[in-house]
Scaffold this active site. Structure first.
Site: not given
Lengths: 196, 97
Positions: A104, A107-109
């Site tokens: 991602c 961000c951090s999906c």
């Protein structure tokens, strides 16, 4: 909230905000602890491993998984609807010709429902910035050296769409049970930074 | 214009570091921040897109200096102030603590 703050200062800040929200009726006493317990009892890479093992032993399931993962994972009692909003899941299968890896960049999906909390390296700027520019080099750093003839697809997750890799079934595993096969699958294999 | 979180392809970040046997949270407050965010979104105080946006518009130097859950907490307090739940001063620790 700079990185210089000590853990005890930010702990106190978080407690302060929680107390404020409780006083304003926006948080129930005990709600935080319940949520933490539920989260920690929820997704783990074993869920993703179970899906992979089923796909390895059941070609029909594998086909349904690749066509519509959200529907297929319900067959094994899992769902992408348990979080804050239902997320579309796409499962991408490794082949001899193509290896897949998930990131991602924004961000951090991550498919938390299937894999549990993501590792810090997945959330780091280092991984997010580099795996799209030099996936072969990054995978080599993880110890995964791919043949030059194998192409690499990098899948960039978003708030609405999550990805999971279906690794190739290792050779010599024909006699293993579905449960034994699941035990071979690692979190990194499901992200694509390991072969299995 | 892209924001600082849009790092795909950007050069200059350090090596990727794996932490063996990494726990889900490194300290209690991280777990609390995680749960707090879920509780506030569930109550409709703000939504997930607003939460992401609040992180992404943190000042660049603050974004880069903060740890993952420090960013989350900064976004939560930013939104609580902007939504009028509490003013910024109330969200800070009282002096003397």
């Amino acid at each position: 909230m700079s990185g210089d703050h000590s853990s005890s200062v930010i702990s106190a800040e978080v407690r302060h905000v929680e107390a404020l929200l409780e006083a304003r009726g926006l948080l129930d006493a005990g709600e935080i602890d319940t949520r933490i317990d539920e989260f920690l009892a929820g997704g783990t890479p074993a869920n993703g491993a179970r899906i992979v093992a089923r796909a390895w032993v059941d070609p029909g399931f594998a086909a349904r998984l690749l066509a519509d993962a959200n529907a297929a994972i319900r067959e094994v009692g899992l769902s992408m609807a348990g979080g804050l909003q239902e997320q579309r899941l796409k499962v991408v299968a490794n082949t001899e010709q193509q290896h897949n890896v998930v990131v991602c960049t924004l961000c951090s999906c991550y498919p938390i429902a299937l894999l549990g909390p993501s590792p810090s390296w997945y959330k780091s700027e280092a991984y997010r910035s580099r795996v799209v520019r030099d996936p072969r080099g990054v995978l080599a750093e993880f110890g995964l050296e791919l043949p030059a003839g194998t192409s690499i697809a990098v899948w960039d997750a978003s708030a609405e769409s999550r990805y999971m890799v279906l690794p190739r079934r290792p050779e010599g595993t024909g006699s293993l049970s579905e449960e034994e096969l699941a035990a071979l699958v690692t979190r990194k294999g499901l992200i694509g930074t390991a072969a299995v | 214009m892209s924001r600082i979180n849009d790092v795909g392809g950007m050069a200059g970040f350090p090596a990727i570091i794996e932490e063996p046997d990494e726990p889900p949270f490194h300290s209690d407050w991280e777990a609390h921040v995680f749960a707090l965010n879920g509780a506030l979104i569930k109550r409709g105080v703000y939504n997930l897109d607003e939460f992401r946006d609040a992180q992404e518009r943190l000042p660049v130097e603050r974004y880069l200096a903060a740890s993952y859950y420090e960013r989350w907490f900064a976004a939560i307090t930013t939104l609580l102030a902007e939504k009028g739940v509490a003013d910024a001063a109330e969200l800070e620790l009282p002096h003397g603590h």
